[in-house]
Design a protein around this motif. Structure first.
Motif, PDB file in Angstrom:
ATOM      1  N   ASP A 193       0.831  -1.211   0.000  1.00  0.00           N
ATOM      2  CA  ASP A 193       0.000   0.000   0.000  1.00  0.00           C
ATOM      3  C   ASP A 193       0.856   1.249   0.000  1.00  0.00           C
ATOM      4  O   ASP A 193       0.535   2.242  -0.667  1.00  0.00           O
ATOM      5  CB  ASP A 193      -0.927   0.000   1.221  1.00  0.00           C
ATOM      6  N   ARG A 196       2.666   1.792  -3.507  1.00  0.00           N
ATOM      7  CA  ARG A 196       1.746   2.262  -4.556  1.00  0.00           C
ATOM      8  C   ARG A 196       1.026   3.541  -4.165  1.00  0.00           C
ATOM      9  O   ARG A 196       0.381   4.161  -5.003  1.00  0.00           O
ATOM     10  CB  ARG A 196       0.695   1.181  -4.862  1.00  0.00           C
ATOM     11  N   ARG A 198      -1.614   3.676  -2.504  1.00  0.00           N
ATOM     12  CA  ARG A 198      -2.940   3.285  -2.985  1.00  0.00           C
ATOM     13  C   ARG A 198      -4.044   4.194  -2.464  1.00  0.00           C
ATOM     14  O   ARG A 198      -5.017   4.494  -3.168  1.00  0.00           O
ATOM     15  CB  ARG A 198      -3.226   1.833  -2.563  1.00  0.00           C
ATOM     16  N   SER A 201      -5.292   7.292  -4.322  1.00  0.00           N
ATOM     17  CA  SER A 201      -5.992   7.122  -5.598  1.00  0.00           C
ATOM     18  C   SER A 201      -7.492   7.274  -5.442  1.00  0.00           C
ATOM     19  O   SER A 201      -8.242   7.069  -6.386  1.00  0.00           O
ATOM     20  CB  SER A 201      -5.691   5.740  -6.188  1.00  0.00           C
ATOM     21  N   GLN A 225       5.276  10.378  -4.290  1.00  0.00           N
ATOM     22  CA  GLN A 225       6.182   9.321  -4.727  1.00  0.00           C
ATOM     23  C   GLN A 225       7.578   9.863  -5.002  1.00  0.00           C
ATOM     24  O   GLN A 225       8.582   9.218  -4.680  1.00  0.00           O
ATOM     25  CB  GLN A 225       5.613   8.629  -5.967  1.00  0.00           C
TER      26      GLN A 225
END
Length: 370
Positions: A193, A196, A198, A201, A225
């Motif tokens: 997690d 990414r 996540r 998103s 990132q």
């Protein structure tokens, strides 16, 4: 009027308490469930009927403030429920960081006066390093200004003591949210997690609504990132230099095609680009959906981290010139400030959010095993 009715219809009655206000809004969300697929927060909400203080702390740190739920919500102002879940969870999240920080009280000071405090520490430490560099030195490169022994003596405790303080805080967090023994599976899910990002998103794979209101965007995730990868590369560069020095007896300065430089230069560039992107996005974001009263600390952290990367790049470019001493003092001053403020700045949020993701992975696993 009963307390239950007031919780649903009169947010002003308790909004001064971040935890109680977050609980009020979460209870409304749990009854509605329209946003169930948006991020990890909403499935976690639906697993409970009653929310203890520890549950609020966990949900607040699980939230990544992508803001998609706010723009989808039918109960925002002017509705009488007046929901603003991103802001409510941000307030509860900041309250948890400040309350659990050790030593206590310092996080609150930084969050409210972060810009002035960070600038004063960078300037003060830079003057200290400049004074040390004025003494007769020995060695090549930067070591001609500041000996390796002096760097180790200053930065080893400055790195280890904040980590110890974070460890104390995270232990208190883990107890508060009801964490148990972890497995490798929990760690693998949480790391996935994080890698990414996540939860930035919006749960739908479309990005979040941080800077574009009702429009989706991946810009914030990309900026995060860049910062994350840049920080890890810089840390890897320092670690590589340590291994070369103590294991292989290869001492600095290192050439451009050495491992410390091949890792550190891209890392510094990514730090600068990522932090610049985050600052630009903050200027576009709706401040009413962020953490109230904490903008100074949040901005100061981003500026400080970006300045660490920028000063390191400038120092490398100016090596061998008359600017080396001044830039070295500024860079080391910013690095030392960053280390010492880590347990009390927003840098700590990365550790808390990772702990929240670990707890969520653990909870899902335990429920699947039942």
């Amino acid at each position: 009027m009963s307390l239950d009715v007031r919780l649903q219809t009169d947010p002003g009655a308790i909004s001064s308490d971040p935890v109680m206000e977050a609980r009020r809004q979460i209870e409304v969300c749990n009854a509605c469930r329209y946003c169930e697929g948006y991020c990890s927060v909403f499935p976690a909400i639906t697993r409970e009927k009653v929310f203890a203080d520890g549950d609020i702390t966990q949900l607040a740190n699980l939230c990544h403030n992508c803001r998609g739920c706010y723009y989808a919500c039918q109960y925002t102002a002017p509705h009488e429920f007046d929901l603003n879940l991103p802001r409510a969870l941000a307030s509860a999240r900041a309250e948890s960081w400040e309350r659990l920080a050790w030593p206590g009280g310092l996080a609150r000071v930084f969050q409210k006066n972060g810009g002035a405090l960070a600038a004063a520490l960078v300037a003060g430490f830079a003057l200290m390093f400049a004074a040390i560099a004025a003494l007769p030195g020995e060695g090549e490169g930067f070591y001609a200004w500041l000996s390796h022994g002096a760097m180790v003596a200053i930065f080893t405790p400055a790195f280890l003591l904040p980590l110890a303080a974070l460890g104390v805080s995270l232990r208190a967090y883990w107890r508060e949210v009801g964490g148990r023994g972890l497995t490798l599976a929990d760690l693998r899910v949480a790391l996935g997690d994080v890698a990414r990002l996540r939860n930035l998103s919006g749960g739908q794979g479309q990005g979040c609504n941080y800077e574009k209101g009702e429009r989706y965007s991946d810009a914030r995730r990309h900026a995060h990132q860049a910062v994350l990868v840049g920080f890890l590369l810089c840390f890897a560069a320092t670690s590589a230099g340590t291994v070369l020095h103590y294991v292989f007896d290869i001492k600095a300065p290192y050439g451009f095609f050495s491992l410390p430089k091949l890792l550190g230069v891209p890392g510094g560039i990514l730090l600068v680009v990522g932090c610049a992107g985050l600052m630009l996005l903050r200027g576009k974001a709706d401040p009413k959906l962020g953490t109230p009263g904490r903008s100074s600390g949040e901005k100061a952290f981003v500026w400080l981290l970006g300045f660490v990367g920028l000063s390191g790049l400038l120092l490398y470019a100016a090596t061998g010139t008359a600017l080396t001493g001044a830039l070295l003092a500024l860079h080391l001053g910013s690095v030392l400030t960053f280390f010492l403020l880590t347990p009390f700045s927003k840098m700590a949020h990365g550790f808390y959010r990772f702990a929240a993701l670990l707890r969520e992975a653990q909870e899902r696993r335990l429920r699947d095993e039942l």
